[in-house]
Each structure stands twice: as structure tokens, then as C-alpha cells.
Design an enzyme around this catalytic site. Structure first.
Site, mmCIF file in Angstrom:
data_model
loop_
_atom_site.group_PDB
_atom_site.id
_atom_site.type_symbol
_atom_site.label_atom_id
_atom_site.label_comp_id
_atom_site.label_asym_id
_atom_site.label_seq_id
_atom_site.Cartn_x
_atom_site.Cartn_y
_atom_site.Cartn_z
ATOM 1 N N SER A 1 3.518 -1.672 -10.382
ATOM 2 C CA SER A 1 2.762 -0.997 -11.528
ATOM 3 C C SER A 1 3.480 -1.200 -12.740
ATOM 4 C CB SER A 1 2.502 0.347 -10.915
ATOM 5 O OG SER A 1 1.829 0.497 -9.850
ATOM 6 N N GLY B 1 0.270 -1.505 -7.267
ATOM 7 C CA GLY B 1 -1.129 -1.492 -7.404
ATOM 8 C C GLY B 1 -1.658 -0.036 -7.361
ATOM 9 N N GLU C 1 2.283 -7.350 0.880
ATOM 10 C CA GLU C 1 1.330 -7.596 1.457
ATOM 11 C C GLU C 1 1.121 -8.664 2.419
ATOM 12 O OE1 GLU C 1 -0.767 -8.337 -2.493
ATOM 13 O OE2 GLU C 1 -0.571 -6.264 -2.951
ATOM 14 N N ASN D 1 2.048 -12.368 -10.600
ATOM 15 C CA ASN D 1 1.645 -12.680 -9.319
ATOM 16 C C ASN D 1 0.191 -12.259 -9.323
ATOM 17 O OD1 ASN D 1 0.920 -12.727 -6.479
ATOM 18 N ND2 ASN D 1 2.207 -10.671 -6.339
ATOM 19 N N LYS E 1 -1.938 -12.856 -7.280
ATOM 20 C CA LYS E 1 -2.484 -12.418 -5.876
ATOM 21 C C LYS E 1 -3.812 -13.296 -5.665
ATOM 22 C CE LYS E 1 -0.294 -8.153 -6.212
ATOM 23 N NZ LYS E 1 -0.218 -6.733 -5.541
ATOM 24 N N HIS F 1 6.338 -10.973 0.194
ATOM 25 C CA HIS F 1 5.602 -9.951 -0.488
ATOM 26 C C HIS F 1 5.134 -9.031 0.557
ATOM 27 C CE1 HIS F 1 2.784 -8.128 -2.993
ATOM 28 N NE2 HIS F 1 3.307 -8.145 -3.880
ATOM 29 N N GLU G 1 10.439 -4.250 -4.658
ATOM 30 C CA GLU G 1 9.154 -3.858 -4.963
ATOM 31 C C GLU G 1 8.727 -2.762 -4.032
ATOM 32 O OE1 GLU G 1 6.256 -6.959 -7.077
ATOM 33 O OE2 GLU G 1 6.154 -7.243 -4.690
HETATM 34 P P1 PGA Z 1 1.324 -4.545 -9.354
HETATM 35 O O1 PGA Z 1 1.633 -5.615 -8.279
HETATM 36 O O2 PGA Z 1 2.158 -4.927 -10.593
HETATM 37 O O3 PGA Z 1 -0.378 -4.882 -9.351
HETATM 38 O O4 PGA Z 1 1.598 -3.002 -8.841
HETATM 39 C C1 PGA Z 1 2.949 -6.134 -7.918
HETATM 40 C C2 PGA Z 1 3.037 -7.030 -6.978
HETATM 41 O O5 PGA Z 1 2.448 -6.746 -5.919
HETATM 42 O O6 PGA Z 1 3.878 -7.994 -7.119
#
Ligand code: PGA
Length: 246
Positions: free
Chosen positions: A208, A170, A95, A9, A11, A93, A164
């Protein structure tokens, strides 16, 4: 036996030169087993498709409109994504839920729109730290998933689920393999009860995931791969994670 799936992903990261370099490295490193895909910003989908065509790597979007077409400025329909060869679309997601106010019902509508065009929605669920601390993890993820299952009815078995935990995204703070496994097991039980196909459906872990923790996460019986944010932007890290899945 469920085939592992690792999805990058990106982003809102990338640039034409950086993408070209990253994608070329992913293609050059194949085969490394399992299914691998990248979910890239909309504007890069077509060049990603051109680069990955002919490889067994797949691509997808990070969002999709719940609407078929019409006056929805700024939105991108599932039909458009299908035209660009997208295999997957992330929906819900955290976000999108947090910064764009996406409700469970909207997420379900997006999943349905994707499936109607032959795109596999990767339905993201996960609790915040406050919810985890309040002992609400199970109730939150089950509610998020149940709205999607209910809306999709007999098609629900066609989705991929991504667990998640919001507090792990993140932050460098990964769920322990045991924490993740216990949520995956209950999501699978929910999928099995609702669809009868939970045993063949894939449930990814995200939050992460790095090259050095991927193998232990992916070794859990109900973790079928990963949704990878930050570590999907570096070819060596992403390839190492893909290898750890197999
Ligand atoms: P990350 O993000 O691996 O940077 O923690 C995962 C995600 O949001 O899909």
C-alpha cells in the site's frame, strides 16, 4: 550511499493499449532520479522491452522457474527472461507463497536460478497479520531470508530484498514508517552478518505504498525504495512515488 530503487509490480493487470499508454508516460516523465523498473506479466515482457529499450527504465518478471529447462509445463526459465532483457525477477511474493504453495526452499531455488542468468532476484519476505499479532514478525522474516541466504552462499549479496507485510498488501493499510524501518533494520543486520555487504544491499518496502505516503517511508534510513502494486498501474501515481524516492 545506496541508490533508491522503485519497482512496479503490475500483478495480473494490463492490456496492450493500457500498457503502451502507461509505459509511454513513464518514459516521457524521465528523468526523475534513482533506479526504476516494472515487473510485468510474462506475455508483456517483450513489448515492454521494446518500449523501454533506449531509456534507463528497467523491466522484469513477477516469477521465474527454479528449473533450468525441461518438462515443466507453464513455467518460464531464467534463461528465457534473460533473453528478453529482464534485469529483475520477483521471487517469493506473498501471493505466490499463499496461492501457489511456494516454500522458502522453492523461493531460494528461484533466486538462485535467476542469479545464475544474471537476473537480480527481488526476494519478498513478510509476515501475516496473525504472525504479527503473535509477535512472530522477526522470526518469520528472518527464516524466510535465511533460507535464501544459505542457498545462495557467496552470491547472497547480489539480491534485492523486499519487505512486504502481507496485511499491508492491497489493503490500503500501510506499515507505519517506524514499523517498516524496524523490520528493515533487522533484515539489514542479518544480511550484514551473513554476507558482509548488508550496508550496500537494497531493501525495498512494499504494501500500500501511495504517492502520499511514499516520501516518509523512503526517508527511513534502511528503506531503499519500494515495491509498488496498485499504485504502479497509474502513471501519475507511480511517477510521484518515483520522485518521492529522490
Ligand atoms: P500494493 O501491492 O502496493 O497494491 O499493496 C504491493 C505488492 O504486492 O507488491
Amino acid at each position: 550511499m545506496r541508490r533508491k530503487l522503485v519497482v512496479g509490480n503490475w500483478k495480473m493487470h494490463g492490456s496492450r493499449p493500457a500498457n503502451a499508454e502507461l509505459l509511454a508516460a513513464l518514459v516521457a516523465a524521465r528523468p526523475y532520479g534513482g533506479d526504476v523498473a516494472v515487473c510485468v506479466p510474462f506475455v508483456y515482457i517483450q513489448e515492454t522491452a521494446a518500449t523501454l529499450a533506449g531509456s534507463d527504465l528497467r523491466w522484469g518478471a513477477q516469477d521465474v522457474s527454479a528449473h533450468e529447462q525441461g518438462a515443466y509445463t507453464g513455467e518460464v526459465s531464467a534463461a528465457m527472461l534473460a533473453e528478453c532483457g529482464c534485469r529483475y525477477a520477483l521471487v517469493g511474493h506473498s501471493e505466490r507463497r499463499a496461492y501457489h504453495g511456494e516454500s522458502d526452499a522453492l523461493v531460494a531455488g528461484k533466486a538462485q536460478a535467476a542469479l545464475a542468468r544474471g537476473i537480480t532476484p527481488i526476494v519478498c519476505v513478510g509476515e501475516t497479520l496473525e504472525q504479527r499479532d503473535a509477535g512472530e514478525t522477526e522470526a518469520v522474516v528472518k527464516r524466510q531470508l535465511s533460507v535464501v541466504i544459505h542457498q545462495l552462499a557467496h552470491c547472497a549479496s547480489e539480491i534485492v530484498v523486499a519487505y512486504e507485510p502481507v496485511w499491508a498488501i492491497g489493503t490500503g493499510r500501510t506499515a507505519t514508517p517506524e514499523q517498516a524501518q524496524s523490520v528493515h533494520a533487522l533484515l539489514r543486520a542479518q544480511l550484514q552478518a551473513a554476507t558482509g555487504h548488508g550496508e550496500r544491499m537494497r531493501i525495498l518496502y512494499g504494501g500500500s505504498v501511495k504517492a502520499d505516503n511514499a516520501a516518509t517511508l523512503f526517508a527511513q534510513p534502511d528503506i531503499d525504495g519500494g515495491l509498488i502494486g496498485g499504485a504502479s498501474l497509474k502513471a501519475a501515481d507511480f511517477i510521484a512515488i518515483c520522485r518521492a524516492a529522490n
